[in-house]
Design an enzyme around this catalytic site. Structure first.
Site, PDB file in Angstrom:
ATOM      1  N   ARG A 176       0.835  -1.206   0.000  1.00 40.33           N
ATOM      2  CA  ARG A 176       0.000   0.000   0.000  1.00 40.33           C
ATOM      3  C   ARG A 176       0.869   1.254   0.000  1.00 40.33           C
ATOM      4  NH1 ARG A 176      -3.240  -3.890   2.301  1.00 40.33           N
ATOM      5  NH2 ARG A 176      -5.082  -4.180   0.964  1.00 40.33           N
ATOM      6  N   ASP A 205      -0.060  -6.520  -3.685  1.00 39.75           N
ATOM      7  CA  ASP A 205      -1.477  -6.260  -3.466  1.00 39.75           C
ATOM      8  C   ASP A 205      -1.989  -5.487  -4.673  1.00 39.75           C
ATOM      9  OD1 ASP A 205      -4.089  -5.591  -2.102  1.00 39.75           O
ATOM     10  OD2 ASP A 205      -3.025  -6.446  -0.407  1.00 39.75           O
ATOM     11  N   HIS A 279      -6.691  -9.466  -4.601  1.00 39.47           N
ATOM     12  CA  HIS A 279      -5.662  -8.470  -4.266  1.00 39.47           C
ATOM     13  C   HIS A 279      -4.546  -8.457  -5.318  1.00 39.47           C
ATOM     14  CE1 HIS A 279      -7.084  -7.197  -0.263  1.00 39.47           C
ATOM     15  NE2 HIS A 279      -7.542  -8.441  -0.154  1.00 39.47           N
ATOM     16  N   GLU A 346     -10.326 -12.217   1.082  1.00 36.88           N
ATOM     17  CA  GLU A 346     -11.215 -11.190   0.527  1.00 36.88           C
ATOM     18  C   GLU A 346     -11.401 -11.288  -0.985  1.00 36.88           C
ATOM     19  OE1 GLU A 346     -10.562  -7.654   3.808  1.00 36.88           O
ATOM     20  OE2 GLU A 346      -9.253  -7.671   2.054  1.00 36.88           O
ATOM     21  N   TRP A 412      -7.339 -14.162  10.989  1.00 42.68           N
ATOM     22  CA  TRP A 412      -7.446 -12.713  11.188  1.00 42.68           C
ATOM     23  C   TRP A 412      -8.871 -12.242  11.459  1.00 42.68           C
ATOM     24  CZ3 TRP A 412     -10.094  -9.009   8.281  1.00 42.68           C
ATOM     25  CH2 TRP A 412     -10.635  -9.436   7.065  1.00 42.68           C
ATOM     26  N   TYR A 437      -4.302  -6.119  14.946  1.00 44.99           N
ATOM     27  CA  TYR A 437      -4.175  -5.189  13.828  1.00 44.99           C
ATOM     28  C   TYR A 437      -3.759  -3.821  14.369  1.00 44.99           C
ATOM     29  CZ  TYR A 437      -5.834  -8.062   9.951  1.00 44.99           C
ATOM     30  OH  TYR A 437      -5.938  -9.007   8.969  1.00 44.99           O
ATOM     31  N   ASP A 439      -2.860  -1.276  12.773  1.00 49.79           N
ATOM     32  CA  ASP A 439      -3.206  -0.125  11.937  1.00 49.79           C
ATOM     33  C   ASP A 439      -4.523   0.499  12.384  1.00 49.79           C
ATOM     34  OD1 ASP A 439      -4.289  -2.633  10.962  1.00 49.79           O
ATOM     35  OD2 ASP A 439      -5.171  -1.479   9.320  1.00 49.79           O
ATOM     36  N   TRP A 483      -1.088  -3.095   8.514  1.00 47.37           N
ATOM     37  CA  TRP A 483      -1.531  -2.754   7.169  1.00 47.37           C
ATOM     38  C   TRP A 483      -1.327  -1.253   6.979  1.00 47.37           C
ATOM     39  CZ3 TRP A 483      -2.227  -6.918   4.367  1.00 47.37           C
ATOM     40  CH2 TRP A 483      -2.607  -8.105   5.003  1.00 47.37           C
ATOM     41  N   THR A 484      -1.010  -0.846   5.765  1.00 49.14           N
ATOM     42  CA  THR A 484      -0.543   0.542   5.619  1.00 49.14           C
ATOM     43  C   THR A 484      -1.392   1.396   4.685  1.00 49.14           C
ATOM     44  OG1 THR A 484       1.033  -0.104   3.886  1.00 49.14           O
ATOM     45  CG2 THR A 484       1.833  -0.098   6.164  1.00 49.14           C
ATOM     46  N   GLU A 485      -2.671   1.032   4.483  1.00 44.69           N
ATOM     47  CA  GLU A 485      -3.536   1.926   3.718  1.00 44.69           C
ATOM     48  C   GLU A 485      -3.473   3.357   4.278  1.00 44.69           C
ATOM     49  OE1 GLU A 485      -4.414  -1.064   4.813  1.00 44.69           O
ATOM     50  OE2 GLU A 485      -5.834  -2.065   3.476  1.00 44.69           O
TER      51      GLU A 485
END
Length: 628
Positions: A176, A205, A279, A346, A412, A437, A439, A483-485
């Protein structure tokens, strides 16, 4: 005189007890700690003697270089232990007889006024013993600027220590937002202080392909770059025609080898993840024929696309598996980790349902639905990896349609998937989002950079990776997942990681029966100056007030309850638009209604008569929304 003497004794006892409390503050908490009187002083005359294993020299050098760069004290390494040790010596040794208690990563650390002894079965145990030894020293040993100290004091103690779990991981999403090789190395240096041993790199991703595949250069030529966007992830403008793709980057295979070697020197293994079959927009942007629609999509910059653009690989297309075989052949040769992470999460299956190739695959393989189609894909990937002497691990969606025979599940979506897999005698790495998580918000959202959902420090600490009714032998351990969104730079990555990863380090290392929230908080607070010295950014959100809206007196009007994650705090508030302090109304534990005409509450937390954390200001309208 007797009263005065008694008073003096009580004061002295208080000082001794306070000092004892502040003496040993290691995270993660060791299995056994026996504090002793006295201390040892390290200085320029101190030698480090390495007994019986020259391979330990590099491990010891990691320690001595850190001391020298922070304090200026040059500890000399000797590979012969004299019969008579000079004062203030350090002796590092592999146990002559294997100690079953210490296992592979455990250690014994003994500090007396004359010497320090670190003993372990394996070099990694020595390394972890040295991390504990560093935490016994003043915070200055973590300094990134030379302090020129003449000596360093170490309290006397006997420690026996070993981990509860073998898998103690941190995941860094570099897709991300791309993080440089230097930043990844710094992340490794930060995690090993607290005895993490696995770095999970989320390398691919929809938003970027980050690892060079020499046989398929297009993956990084096209897939590693996207248009630049800033603001709230998921709300970005889609790429415009002819807009330049200038944001991104990737690691060459030489970069990866360098990172693997750097991590291995610190007893960290690097787990690569290529997230498939969904993804996959970064891969599909370079090779449109891999998707069911075969349309040309750009690498996604963080704009909304789910169900609109086809980000999943076409499972009916044999060329997909030919390309994946090339990718994993190179990755298997590159990464020594026994596992390859294939994601599996997902996946929107709507395009598979309409795809003639996927439908033909389902008919040929007698698959009842698209869940079984995904299971077919994962099972085929497992066979591909087994042929390369690698084991498959994936997110808990790989359970859908039937779990591959030898797959390991990373759970998760809560712990349900992990429980299901463990009861099928599959290994599990527990990473439930509401505990792991990092993030997510870690305190009052209006005081934090924008993200989603909540995972407080106490949420991370107050859980156990082994659910009731599950055999612990199937739980390999767990991870903190970043996670780095919403994490656009490395400083914010640090802010989101610490101190929640201190809590998780203790969950994965320390004995379950030693868990004590208040004790952890005391030790955590002593770590904050060490993070300051090392230049590591961290959050203090755990100090902030927690404001919860409730209905007042069984009516439709709104009241609030106020609380804090920490014990020993006092909470003050105002409704008149002024900033509260410890002369403002004090919260006494019962719901409080808004004062007539007030449209905002302001809250501050005090500890030891000092304000801590950030002031929380919340409008009445916002609280009404939360109540709904």
């Amino acid at each position: 005189m007797k009263k005065i003497s008694l008073f003096c004794c009580l004061v002295l006892m208080t000082v001794v007890i306070t000092n004892a409390k502040e003496k040993i503050n290691i995270i993660p908490r060791p299995v056994s700690v026996t504090e002793k009187d006295g201390s040892l002083t390290l200085n320029s005359k101190t030698n480090v003697y390495v007994a019986g294993d020259k391979d330990l020299i590099s491990t010891v050098q990691f320690f001595t270089k850190k001391i020298q760069s922070a304090t200026g004290i040059d500890l000399k390494i000797k590979n012969v232990v004299p019969k008579t040790l000079p004062a203030s010596s350090i002796v590092v040794q592999i146990a002559k007889t294997y100690d079953k208690t210490l296992q592979e990563e455990g250690y014994s650390l003994k500090v007396s006024p004359l010497k320090i002894e670190i003993t372990a079965n394996k070099p990694q145990g020595i390394f972890y013993g040295m991390q504990s030894l560093l935490q016994l020293m003043p915070a200055d040993v973590e300094s990134i600027e030379l302090k020129s100290l003449s000596q360093v004091s170490v309290p006397c103690v006997d420690i026996t220590d070993y981990p509860r779990f073998g898998w103690r991981g941190m995941m860094l999403d570099v897709s991300r937002h791309f993080f440089t090789k230097k930043e990844v190395k710094q992340y490794i240096d930060e995690m090993v202080k607290y005895k993490y041993n696995t770095l999970h790199l989320h390398l691919t991703d929809d938003n970027g392909w980050r690892v060079e595949i020499k046989s398929i250069p297009g993956l990084t030529q096209k897939g590693a770059w996207r248009v630049p966007r800033y603001g709230r992830w998921g709300k970005f403008e889609s790429p415009q025609p002819d807009e330049k793709t200038t944001y991104g980057g990737f690691y060459t295979q030489d970069d990866i080898r360098e990172l693997i070697h750097y991590a291995a020197d610190r007893y960290v293994t690097v787990l690569p993840e290529v997230d498939i079959p969904a993804h996959s927009l970064a891969m599909i942007s370079a090779f449109p024929g891999l998707s069911c629609t075969q349309l040309q999509y750009p690498v996604n910059p963080g704009s909304e696309f789910y169900k609109k653009e086809d980000n999943a690989l076409c499972i009916g297309n044999d060329s997909v598996f030919l390309m994946l075989d090339k990718i994993f052949t190179e990755l298997a040769q590159l990464f020594p980790h026994p596992y390859m992470h294939v994601g599996g999460d997902e996946a929107y299956k709507g395009f598979w349902e309409k795809c003639p190739k996927c439908q033909k695959r389902m008919a040929d393989e007698h698959l009842k639905n698209v869940d079984e189609l995904q299971s077919y894909f994962i099972k085929r990937m497992e066979n591909m990896l087994l042929a390369k002497n690698k084991k498959l691990i994936g997110w808990d969606e790989i359970l859908e349609g039937g779990l591959a025979p030898e797959a390991t599940v990373m759970s998760w979506r809560g712990m349900k998937g992990g429980i299901e897999a463990a009861k099928m005698n599959h290994h599990v790495v527990m990473t439930p989002y509401d505990h792991c998580y990092i993030d997510l918000y870690q305190g009052e959202p209006t005081n934090e950079p924008a993200t989603y959902s909540m995972c407080r420090l106490s949420d991370s600490y107050n859980w156990d990776p082994v659910p009731d009714g599950v055999d612990e032998k199937f739980i390999l351990g767990g991870q903190a997942n970043l996670w780095t969104e919403s994490v656009p730079n490395f400083r914010h990555a640090q802010y989101m990681t610490w101190p929640r990863s201190l809590a998780l380090a203790e969950v994965y290392w320390s004995p379950k029966n030693q868990k004590d929230w208040n004790n952890f908080v005391d030790r955590m607070e002593t770590q904050l100056p060490r993070l300051d010295k090392s230049g590591t950014k961290y959050a203090t959100s755990f100090y902030n007030a927690i404001v919860k809206p409730v209905k007042a007196d069984n009516t439709e009007s709104l009241a609030v309850t106020l609380s804090s994650e920490l014990g020993g705090t006092e909470i003050y508030y105002t409704f008149d638009g002024t900033d509260p302090d410890n002369h403002s109304p004090k919260y006494k534990g019962e719901p409080i209604g808004f004062w007539k005409g007030a449209d905002e509450i302001r809250v501050i937390v005090y500890k030891n008569n000092q304000p801590v954390g950030k002031q929380v200001n919340l409008k009445l309208d916002e609280l009404k929304k939360r109540l709904k």
